[in-house]
Motif scaffolding. Structure first.
Motif, mmCIF file in Angstrom:
data_model
loop_
_atom_site.group_PDB
_atom_site.id
_atom_site.type_symbol
_atom_site.label_atom_id
_atom_site.label_comp_id
_atom_site.label_asym_id
_atom_site.label_seq_id
_atom_site.Cartn_x
_atom_site.Cartn_y
_atom_site.Cartn_z
ATOM 1 N N LEU A 180 0.873 -1.079 0.045
ATOM 2 C CA LEU A 180 0.202 -0.144 -0.124
ATOM 3 C C LEU A 180 0.849 1.235 0.042
ATOM 4 C CD1 LEU A 180 -3.042 1.254 0.502
ATOM 5 C CD2 LEU A 180 -2.347 1.324 2.986
ATOM 6 N N ASN A 181 0.523 2.151 -0.977
ATOM 7 C CA ASN A 181 0.802 3.514 -0.859
ATOM 8 C C ASN A 181 0.483 4.343 0.355
ATOM 9 O OD1 ASN A 181 1.723 6.292 -1.061
ATOM 10 N ND2 ASN A 181 2.161 5.972 -3.198
ATOM 11 N N PRO A 182 1.065 4.615 1.505
ATOM 12 C CA PRO A 182 0.430 5.367 2.575
ATOM 13 C C PRO A 182 -0.141 6.792 2.275
ATOM 14 C CG PRO A 182 2.710 5.126 2.853
ATOM 15 C CD PRO A 182 2.684 4.324 1.829
ATOM 16 N N GLN A 183 0.567 7.429 1.324
ATOM 17 C CA GLN A 183 0.515 8.715 1.094
ATOM 18 C C GLN A 183 -0.908 9.086 0.173
ATOM 19 O OE1 GLN A 183 1.989 11.436 2.737
ATOM 20 N NE2 GLN A 183 3.157 9.619 3.701
ATOM 21 N N THR A 184 -1.064 8.045 -0.445
ATOM 22 C CA THR A 184 -2.432 8.132 -1.386
ATOM 23 C C THR A 184 -3.559 7.037 -1.104
ATOM 24 O OG1 THR A 184 -1.647 6.400 -2.908
ATOM 25 C CG2 THR A 184 -0.941 8.708 -3.277
ATOM 26 N N GLY A 185 -3.208 5.870 -0.172
ATOM 27 C CA GLY A 185 -4.182 5.068 0.294
ATOM 28 C C GLY A 185 -4.619 4.078 -1.131
ATOM 29 N N LYS A 186 -3.585 4.096 -1.994
ATOM 30 C CA LYS A 186 -3.625 3.025 -3.157
ATOM 31 C C LYS A 186 -3.194 1.665 -3.079
ATOM 32 C CE LYS A 186 -3.161 2.894 -8.205
ATOM 33 N NZ LYS A 186 -4.379 2.346 -8.138
ATOM 34 N N VAL A 187 -3.633 0.901 -3.043
ATOM 35 C CA VAL A 187 -3.041 -0.580 -3.066
ATOM 36 C C VAL A 187 -2.390 -0.997 -4.347
ATOM 37 C CG1 VAL A 187 -3.743 -2.979 -3.183
ATOM 38 C CG2 VAL A 187 -5.007 -1.738 -1.455
#
Length: 479
Positions: free
Chosen positions: A338-345
């Motif tokens: 997960l990219n924590p800055q965007t919330g994108k898996v």
């Protein structure tokens, strides 16, 4: 969509919950085999639903049972066990009345409709435990925790931890940062739009910071992840229809619906100030429990958990309380990047395509990379028809190897807990409470942490049967 198999078979595990559990006072535990390791000093605590019947009436769901705590104190003099019900207000009232008075997760309050409003839900204190320096907390996710004496398990009463209002929820899955001593947890307040409360506490359990966020509707969140500087929440596509619950005509369990079209919501929180970092969405799945989370060298959040394709697990767990299961809900040990800055898996990958639950890592590794995850699992070759998890295992994240215990036919271990030896940090032990369906008895088994596939190094007898429990913890002797 997974295939749901209908099954029917009475197994020996059912005897462990067929009668209310019997308490026992501090009792020296006999060594059945092997010996207690010299470096194993501290206390094992376990919590679970110990009473599933009262006044000839059975609970509506496994989650409804009254909580009881097992403590096993390991000292130079040997092992002493004690087992006591948590003396919640609801438990005491129902004991006096000799019947159920309250509703719970899977049952509404008995009697006329106004009982649903006067006595809607009982704090069962049955899900997990948190061992603090001066007290033990019995956790249940819908209310304040109950405080108990660490040695005697005497119930002290509800504890607001210096920051909870009356009835404010404090979940059963706190995360403790071993390095800082900080404790993170959350709670979900029901409503047309649920409130997600987030808490940061010091090492004594005292809440030092809170935040809250409004969610769309009421998705079910049972657990979360500490991953480096982030707190990660995955809200599965299971939503509560609050109106039948509010009107008292349906239980929480019966009002939950699987809505895959909504997908799963992702909420990323900064652990320092409890502020929102990002929100995201991903494909639908359900999870009860996470193994661990961490941030890799690229800044990506890695989350490992036991993944269900849908919410059939709730029906399975309801059936467990009856002593006979007909539904099989498969899981897999799964990893999300997960990219924590965007919330994108970025990626979803299966690590182990075996049904498992209660995954966990050594306490020192919570929030950081851990080479090993420990879990409950089906023993290799088990006919799972009507069965519950009957073995424990260790998964190696470096090479993908799985080391499994082989407890034998009709043995049912609890969630395995990794314990570091007090004399040698390179030595570890894995503790589990085992129900022996052959002899209708319970024991504590101690495995060498690197030799789960070998015989336990020690087996201790318990004075009475300990029903299958949910979660536990270990408090080192020097804490």
């Amino acid at each position: 969509m997974q295939t749901i198999e209908k099954k029917s078979s009475k197994k020996t595990w059912a005897k462990a919950i067929s009668q209310p559990a019997k308490e026992f006072p501090p009792t020296q535990l006999p060594i059945i085999a092997g010996k207690i390791p010299e470096g194993l000093r501290g206390t094992l605590y376990r919590n679970g639903a110990a009473r599933l019947q009262r006044g000839g009436v059975s609970v509506g769901h496994w989650f409804d049972g009254d909580g009881a705590i097992l403590a096993v104190h390991f000292t130079d003099a040997g092992a002493t066990g004690i087992y006591r019900y948590v003396q919640t207000a609801g438990y005491q009232e129902e004991t006096t009345a000799g019947k159920y008075l309250y509703g719970n997760y899977g049952m509404t309050a008995p009697g006329p409709i106004w009982n649903q409003w006067q006595k809607p839900v009982k704090n069962a204190a049955n899900t997990s435990v948190l061992a603090l320096p001066e007290q033990l907390l019995a956790l249940w996710e819908g209310d304040n925790p109950y405080a108990l004496d660490l040695e005697t398990l005497e119930t002290k009463g509800l504890n607001n931890l210096g920051g909870l209002t009356k009835g404010q929820p404090y979940s059963a899955h706190p995360k403790v940062d071993y390095q800082t001593g900080e404790i993170f947890n959350f709670g979900m307040t029901p409503g047309l739009n649920a409130i997600l409360h987030i808490y940061k506490s010091d090492f004594t359990g005292r809440i030092i910071q809170q935040a809250k966020f409004t969610l769309a509707g009421f998705p079910i969140i049972h657990d979360f992840v500490l991953a480096g500087q982030y707190l990660i929440f995955f809200a599965p596509a299971v939503w509560l229809n609050i109106w039948p619950v509010l009107f008292g005509v349906s239980s929480y369990s019966d009002s939950l619906t699987w809505q895959p079209e909504k997908g799963n919501q992702i909420i990323v929180i900064d652990r320092e100030n409890l502020s929102l970092v990002s929100r995201g969405e991903t494909e639908p799945w359900f999870q009860w429990h996470f193994s661990n989370g961490y941030v890799d060298d690229s800044g990506t959040v890695i989350v490992d958990f036991a993944k269900y394709d849908d919410f059939q697990t709730n029906e399975y767990l309801r059936e467990v309380a009856t002593g006979e299961t007909h539904t099989f809900a498969k899981t897999s040990l799964t990893r999300v990047k997960l990219n924590p800055q965007t919330g994108k898996v970025q990626e979803i990958a299966t690590l182990l395509n075996r049904t498992c639950e209660f995954p966990n890592v050594p306490v020192k590794n919570v929030g950081n990379f851990s080479r090993y995850s420990y879990m409950s699992i089906f023993r290799e070759g088990t006919d799972t028809e009507g069965e519950i998890l009957n073995s424990i295992a260790r998964f190696d994240h470096e090479n993908g190897n799985l080391t499994e215990a082989n407890l034998g036919e009709n043995f049912y271990p609890s969630e395995p807990l990794y314990i570091e030896d007090t004399q040698n940090s390179q030595q570890s032990w894995v503790l589990t409470v085992v129900y022996d369906g052959n002899s209708d008895s319970s024991e504590v088994w101690i495995f060498d942490g690197d030799r789960l596939n070998e015989e336990p190094v020690c087996q201790l007898g318990l004075p009475s049967v300990i029903p299958h429990s949910f979660h536990g913890t270990w408090k080192p002797g020097d804490w």
